[in-house]
Scaffold this active site. Structure first.
Site, mmCIF file in Angstrom:
data_model
loop_
_atom_site.group_PDB
_atom_site.id
_atom_site.type_symbol
_atom_site.label_atom_id
_atom_site.label_comp_id
_atom_site.label_asym_id
_atom_site.label_seq_id
_atom_site.Cartn_x
_atom_site.Cartn_y
_atom_site.Cartn_z
ATOM 1 C CB ALA A 1 46.419 39.497 38.987
ATOM 2 N N GLY B 1 48.339 35.271 41.217
ATOM 3 C CA GLY B 1 46.992 34.756 40.966
ATOM 4 C C GLY B 1 46.994 33.328 40.432
ATOM 5 C CD GLU C 1 46.310 35.043 44.942
ATOM 6 O OE1 GLU C 1 46.419 35.568 43.812
ATOM 7 O OE2 GLU C 1 46.075 35.708 45.965
ATOM 8 C CD GLU D 1 50.772 38.012 44.606
ATOM 9 O OE1 GLU D 1 51.719 37.441 45.188
ATOM 10 O OE2 GLU D 1 49.775 37.416 44.179
#
Ligand code: CAA
Length: 261
Positions: free
Chosen positions: A67, A112, A115, A135
């Site tokens: 992200a 992300g 993911e 993260e």
């Protein structure tokens, strides 16, 4: 919608290639990129001729490095919650596509990015691919489904170690641990993906769709219910013209010609 951060190409009949295209930010996912991914997913879902989607990242360094940290840094708690919900929705939307989705992981697949790769049905990794959920180093857990999909894919202990240490995992470890199905030299990644996509596109489309459903939905069920689901899907596929063609072609010792009916 015109795309600024992704590219959606109809590479060959039935085969779509979706490329996250922000190489300067290592293809990091901000809200605009997530919105474009959602739009592209819907476009692929609406095309009855779609057979396979390949997902990759632009450039030779990153699949998706996570992200977008600069977009997240000033977010309030409520904004962060909405961002996590948006990302989660996008990942679930990709996972829910009725056709196979293959991640071609060409470099860093962190946060992300990991993911996104896990929301795909399987992963083909380049030798230089690097996976991880770092993260924890930013003081947060993953927010786009990482803790959930990693644990389901790798098991509790491996997933727990990866999310808590935030360590990076190279392609050979991803292969050994079952996260990646194949590892290929970087220069061969797209060709390997297209080769597999062509193989899938030549199969009976209804059979492919019901197979995805059977495996995906069945994993959320107990074994007996999963077998009931399989029987229903078996009967559904049995009613297709392609099933007749497949069996007749076998008996006539020729290749089947499937038409998606
Ligand atoms: N968000 C925003 N920008 C990013 C980014 C990210 N996730 N990852 C890399 N970039 C940017 C860098 O800031 C840098 O930009 P500038 O050139 O403008 O400085 C550019 O991409 C190149 O990155 P680096 O100079 O850091 O490249 P490197 O080769 O030295 O390192 C890397 C590569 C190891 C991938 C490193 O960039 C990195 O650690 N990135 C962050 C990885 C990360 O923590 N991901 C998780 C994000 S949080 C998340 O994803 C939460 C969630 O689940 C919702």
């Amino acid at each position: 919608m015109t795309y600024q951060n992704i590219i959606l190409e109809h590479a060959e009949p039935g085969i779509y290639v979706l490329t996250v295209n922000r190489p300067k930010a290592l293809n990091a996912l901000n809200a605009a990129t997530l919105a474009e991914l959602a739009d592209a997913t819907a476009r692929v879902a609406e095309d009855p001729a779609a057979r396979v989607l390949l997902v990759t990242g632009a450039g030779d360094k990153a699949f998706v490095a996570g992200a977008d940290i600069s977009a997240m840094q000033p977010m309030s708690t409520l904004e962060a919650r909405a961002f996590s919900e948006q990302g989660s929705r996008v990942m679930s939307g990709i996972e829910a596509l009725p056709i196979p989705v293959i991640a071609l992981v060409n470099g860093y697949a962190l946060g992300g990015g990991c993911e996104l790769a896990m929301a795909c049905d399987w992963i083909i990794a380049a030798e230089q691919a690097v996976f991880g959920q770092p993260e924890v180093n930013l003081g947060i857990p993953p927010g786009f489904g990482g803790t959930q999909r990693l644990a389901r894919l790798l098991g509790r202990a491996r997933a727990m170690e990866l999310v808590i240490t935030g360590r990076q995992m190279k392609a050979d470890e991803a292969l050994r641990s079952g996260l990646a199905n194949h590892v290929v030299p970087g220069g061969q990644l797209m060709e390997k993906g297209l080769e597999m996509a062509r193989l899938i596109a030549a199969k009976a489309p209804v059979a492919v769709r019901v197979l995805k459903q059977a495996v995906q939905r069945g994993l959320d069920l107990d074994l007996a219910s999963g077998c009931v689901l399989e029987t229903s899907l078996f009967a559904l596929a049995f009613g297709t013209a392609d099933r007749k063609e497949g069996m007749t072609a076998f008996l006539e010792k020729r290749s089947p010609k499937f038409e998606g009916k």
